[in-house]
Design a protein around this motif. Structure first.
Motif, PDB file in Angstrom:
ATOM      1  N   ALA A 150      16.641   1.665  48.786  1.00 37.75           N
ATOM      2  CA  ALA A 150      17.443   0.513  48.367  1.00 37.75           C
ATOM      3  C   ALA A 150      18.669   0.972  47.578  1.00 37.75           C
ATOM      4  CB  ALA A 150      16.584  -0.418  47.517  1.00 37.75           C
ATOM      5  N   SER A 151      18.590   2.178  47.020  1.00 39.07           N
ATOM      6  CA  SER A 151      19.688   2.679  46.175  1.00 39.07           C
ATOM      7  C   SER A 151      20.756   3.430  46.974  1.00 39.07           C
ATOM      8  CB  SER A 151      19.109   3.642  45.133  1.00 39.07           C
ATOM      9  OG  SER A 151      18.482   4.743  45.818  1.00 39.07           O
ATOM     10  N   LEU A 152      20.646   3.421  48.313  1.00 36.59           N
ATOM     11  CA  LEU A 152      21.603   4.196  49.108  1.00 36.59           C
ATOM     12  C   LEU A 152      23.029   3.714  48.831  1.00 36.59           C
ATOM     13  CD1 LEU A 152      21.820   6.433  51.244  1.00 36.59           C
ATOM     14  CD2 LEU A 152      21.646   4.653  53.001  1.00 36.59           C
ATOM     15  N   ALA A 153      23.914   4.644  48.520  1.00 38.56           N
ATOM     16  CA  ALA A 153      25.284   4.297  48.115  1.00 38.56           C
ATOM     17  C   ALA A 153      26.189   4.140  49.326  1.00 38.56           C
ATOM     18  CB  ALA A 153      25.831   5.381  47.199  1.00 38.56           C
ATOM     19  N   ALA A 154      25.789   3.237  50.231  1.00 39.02           N
ATOM     20  CA  ALA A 154      26.619   2.973  51.417  1.00 39.02           C
ATOM     21  C   ALA A 154      26.145   1.671  52.054  1.00 39.02           C
ATOM     22  CB  ALA A 154      26.498   4.115  52.419  1.00 39.02           C
ATOM     23  N   PRO A 155      27.060   0.899  52.637  1.00 38.34           N
ATOM     24  CA  PRO A 155      26.637  -0.281  53.387  1.00 38.34           C
ATOM     25  C   PRO A 155      25.812   0.168  54.590  1.00 38.34           C
ATOM     26  CG  PRO A 155      28.992  -0.318  52.946  1.00 38.34           C
ATOM     27  CD  PRO A 155      28.526   1.062  52.618  1.00 38.34           C
ATOM     28  N   VAL A 156      24.676  -0.497  54.838  1.00 31.50           N
ATOM     29  CA  VAL A 156      23.772  -0.095  55.916  1.00 31.50           C
ATOM     30  C   VAL A 156      23.887  -1.069  57.085  1.00 31.50           C
ATOM     31  CG1 VAL A 156      21.334   0.095  56.580  1.00 31.50           C
ATOM     32  CG2 VAL A 156      22.142   1.111  54.427  1.00 31.50           C
ATOM     33  N   ILE A 157      24.088  -0.494  58.285  1.00 34.97           N
ATOM     34  CA  ILE A 157      23.956  -1.248  59.530  1.00 34.97           C
ATOM     35  C   ILE A 157      22.653  -0.770  60.150  1.00 34.97           C
ATOM     36  CG2 ILE A 157      24.937  -1.757  61.794  1.00 34.97           C
ATOM     37  CD1 ILE A 157      27.284  -0.209  59.349  1.00 34.97           C
ATOM     38  N   LEU A 158      21.695  -1.641  60.293  1.00 38.24           N
ATOM     39  CA  LEU A 158      20.369  -1.264  60.788  1.00 38.24           C
ATOM     40  C   LEU A 158      20.310  -1.417  62.294  1.00 38.24           C
ATOM     41  CD1 LEU A 158      17.489  -0.361  60.063  1.00 38.24           C
ATOM     42  CD2 LEU A 158      16.888  -2.794  59.902  1.00 38.24           C
ATOM     43  N   ALA A 159      19.842  -0.357  62.963  1.00 39.54           N
ATOM     44  CA  ALA A 159      19.770  -0.333  64.429  1.00 39.54           C
ATOM     45  C   ALA A 159      18.471   0.316  64.876  1.00 39.54           C
ATOM     46  CB  ALA A 159      20.965   0.447  64.995  1.00 39.54           C
ATOM     47  N   GLY A 160      18.181   0.124  66.149  1.00 37.66           N
ATOM     48  CA  GLY A 160      17.031   0.809  66.743  1.00 37.66           C
ATOM     49  C   GLY A 160      15.885  -0.134  67.053  1.00 37.66           C
ATOM     50  N   GLY A 161      15.804  -0.550  68.316  1.00 32.20           N
ATOM     51  CA  GLY A 161      14.656  -1.333  68.751  1.00 32.20           C
ATOM     52  C   GLY A 161      14.555  -2.723  68.181  1.00 32.20           C
ATOM     53  N   LEU A 162      15.667  -3.270  67.667  1.00 37.68           N
ATOM     54  CA  LEU A 162      15.606  -4.615  67.102  1.00 37.68           C
ATOM     55  C   LEU A 162      15.532  -5.660  68.209  1.00 37.68           C
ATOM     56  CD1 LEU A 162      18.125  -4.394  64.109  1.00 37.68           C
ATOM     57  CD2 LEU A 162      15.637  -4.087  64.109  1.00 37.68           C
ATOM     58  N   THR A 163      14.810  -6.734  67.903  1.00 34.77           N
ATOM     59  CA  THR A 163      14.662  -7.861  68.831  1.00 34.77           C
ATOM     60  C   THR A 163      14.622  -9.152  68.019  1.00 34.77           C
ATOM     61  OG1 THR A 163      12.241  -7.926  68.665  1.00 34.77           O
ATOM     62  CG2 THR A 163      13.189  -6.422  70.326  1.00 34.77           C
ATOM     63  N   ALA A 164      14.625 -10.270  68.704  1.00 37.48           N
ATOM     64  CA  ALA A 164      14.477 -11.560  68.013  1.00 37.48           C
ATOM     65  C   ALA A 164      13.147 -11.615  67.279  1.00 37.48           C
ATOM     66  CB  ALA A 164      14.595 -12.708  69.014  1.00 37.48           C
ATOM     67  N   ALA A 165      12.156 -10.878  67.785  1.00 34.31           N
ATOM     68  CA  ALA A 165      10.805 -10.960  67.207  1.00 34.31           C
ATOM     69  C   ALA A 165      10.667 -10.142  65.927  1.00 34.31           C
ATOM     70  CB  ALA A 165       9.776 -10.485  68.228  1.00 34.31           C
ATOM     71  N   ASN A 166      11.426  -9.068  65.785  1.00 36.91           N
ATOM     72  CA  ASN A 166      11.242  -8.217  64.596  1.00 36.91           C
ATOM     73  C   ASN A 166      12.434  -8.219  63.643  1.00 36.91           C
ATOM     74  OD1 ASN A 166      13.204  -6.481  65.660  1.00 36.91           O
ATOM     75  ND2 ASN A 166      11.718  -4.975  66.396  1.00 36.91           N
ATOM     76  N   VAL A 167      13.509  -8.895  63.971  1.00 35.11           N
ATOM     77  CA  VAL A 167      14.725  -8.780  63.142  1.00 35.11           C
ATOM     78  C   VAL A 167      14.552  -9.424  61.776  1.00 35.11           C
ATOM     79  CG1 VAL A 167      15.933 -10.868  63.995  1.00 35.11           C
ATOM     80  CG2 VAL A 167      17.242  -8.865  63.206  1.00 35.11           C
ATOM     81  N   ALA A 168      13.724 -10.459  61.676  1.00 37.31           N
ATOM     82  CA  ALA A 168      13.519 -11.086  60.365  1.00 37.31           C
ATOM     83  C   ALA A 168      12.819 -10.115  59.412  1.00 37.31           C
ATOM     84  CB  ALA A 168      12.721 -12.372  60.511  1.00 37.31           C
ATOM     85  N   GLU A 169      11.802  -9.439  59.921  1.00 38.91           N
ATOM     86  CA  GLU A 169      11.097  -8.453  59.082  1.00 38.91           C
ATOM     87  C   GLU A 169      12.022  -7.314  58.700  1.00 38.91           C
ATOM     88  OE1 GLU A 169       7.750  -6.587  60.980  1.00 38.91           O
ATOM     89  OE2 GLU A 169       7.396  -5.219  59.304  1.00 38.91           O
ATOM     90  N   ALA A 170      12.877  -6.920  59.657  1.00 33.17           N
ATOM     91  CA  ALA A 170      13.832  -5.841  59.380  1.00 33.17           C
ATOM     92  C   ALA A 170      14.795  -6.233  58.269  1.00 33.17           C
ATOM     93  CB  ALA A 170      14.604  -5.497  60.654  1.00 33.17           C
ATOM     94  N   ILE A 171      15.303  -7.458  58.317  1.00 24.87           N
ATOM     95  CA  ILE A 171      16.240  -7.932  57.295  1.00 24.87           C
ATOM     96  C   ILE A 171      15.548  -8.060  55.944  1.00 24.87           C
ATOM     97  CG2 ILE A 171      17.561  -9.952  56.568  1.00 24.87           C
ATOM     98  CD1 ILE A 171      18.343 -10.323  59.530  1.00 24.87           C
ATOM     99  N   ALA A 172      14.340  -8.599  55.930  1.00 17.77           N
ATOM    100  CA  ALA A 172      13.614  -8.744  54.668  1.00 17.77           C
ATOM    101  C   ALA A 172      13.298  -7.384  54.041  1.00 17.77           C
ATOM    102  CB  ALA A 172      12.331  -9.529  54.904  1.00 17.77           C
ATOM    103  N   THR A 173      13.044  -6.379  54.883  1.00 15.91           N
ATOM    104  CA  THR A 173      12.694  -5.050  54.382  1.00 15.91           C
ATOM    105  C   THR A 173      13.906  -4.298  53.868  1.00 15.91           C
ATOM    106  OG1 THR A 173      10.879  -4.952  55.997  1.00 15.91           O
ATOM    107  CG2 THR A 173      11.596  -2.858  54.996  1.00 15.91           C
ATOM    108  N   VAL A 174      15.000  -4.355  54.633  1.00 17.80           N
ATOM    109  CA  VAL A 174      16.153  -3.500  54.359  1.00 17.80           C
ATOM    110  C   VAL A 174      17.306  -4.240  53.676  1.00 17.80           C
ATOM    111  CG1 VAL A 174      17.873  -1.981  55.451  1.00 17.80           C
ATOM    112  CG2 VAL A 174      15.541  -2.051  56.338  1.00 17.80           C
ATOM    113  N   ARG A 175      17.427  -5.537  53.978  1.00 16.44           N
ATOM    114  CA  ARG A 175      18.556  -6.356  53.525  1.00 16.44           C
ATOM    115  C   ARG A 175      19.893  -5.649  53.783  1.00 16.44           C
ATOM    116  NH1 ARG A 175      16.427 -10.215  48.683  1.00 16.44           N
ATOM    117  NH2 ARG A 175      14.355 -10.554  49.561  1.00 16.44           N
TER     118      ARG A 175
END
Ligand SMILES: O=C(O)c1ccccc1NCC(=O)[C@H](O)[C@H](O)COP(=O)(O)O
Length: 216
Positions: A150-175
């Motif tokens: 969470a402390s990474l000093a850079a804006p994060v674009i999250l990629a890799g295997g995302l779908t409508a089914a898992n993107v909510a969990e991905a956003i909640a985890t990584v924001r």
């Protein structure tokens, strides 16, 4: 109390005008065009120029490269707003780019994200993607999102295997600043499906709404 920002969405690997229209209509913030010829989703310079001209204002046109020449990148740049370096491009190489740029980092075991963020300090963001030996990107595979500090000093674009089914969990985890999807919204490489794009954007909006409700 601060309200969680809206998660931006990049739809990547576009090759058709109708898919550009569908992504824009669904609310995508950025459209990715793969300029690496080794991809089944690749477009060449002529096709990029044609597709890029269809993208309206306020939608970011992202060109995706894998260890390609400065001359080719310069030729593509007039049709792009942002460059995505998805290979082993050095910080010096990236810093010489003719457009703002993001650096893709594949999440291989032992990667030091803090060091990478310092090395690529000029990046407008770090795109964190799954790691699959021999496959630069577009793997369709996820990685353990908890590995992103969470402390990474850079804006994060999250990629890799995302779908409508898992993107909510991905956003909640990584924001993340943004999420990026290619395979999860297509019927075949480079052939997107409007319904899958819409489902993905709705999944992102639902996740953001849930975070807002939790914040209030
Ligand atoms: O999409 C490709 O074919 C590709 C090929 C080589 C390098 C990068 C590539 N894509 C980069 C992207 O930004 C993809 O959207 C990202 O890897 C996620 O792909 P997916 O797991 O299919 O959603």
């Amino acid at each position: 109390m601060s309200v969680p920002r809206r998660t931006r969405v990049k739809i990547c690997g576009l090759t058709r005008a109708e898919d550009i229209d569908a992504a824009v209509a669904a609310g995508a913030d950025a459209l990715g065009f793969v300029l690496w010829p080794g991809s089944k989703r690749a477009v060449d310079l002529e096709h990029l120029a044609e597709l890029s001209a269809r993208v309206p204002a306020f939608v970011t046109r992202v060109g995706l490269f894998v260890d390609q020449s400065p001359a080719f990148i310069a030729a593509c740049a007039p049709h792009l707003d942002l460059l995505q370096f998805h290979g082993d491009e050095s910080p010096t190489f990236c810093a010489a780019a003719p457009r703002p740029w993001i650096k893709a980092l594949r999440m291989r075991d032992g990667i030091d994200l803090h060091a990478a963020a310092a090395d690529y300090a000029g990046a407008r963001g770090l795109l964190l993607d799954a790691y699959k030996p021999g496959v630069p990107g577009g793997t369709g595979e996820t990685f353990d999102w908890a590995r992103i500090p969470a402390s990474l000093a850079a804006p994060v674009i999250l990629a890799g295997g995302l779908t409508a089914a898992n993107v909510a969990e991905a956003i909640a985890t990584v924001r993340p600043l943004a999420v990026d999807v290619s395979g999860g919204v297509e019927l075949a490489p480079g052939i997107k499906q409007a319904e899958l794009i819409g489902d993905f954007l709705r999944g992102v909006m639902a996740a953001d709404d849930r975070l807002r409700r939790m914040a209030n």
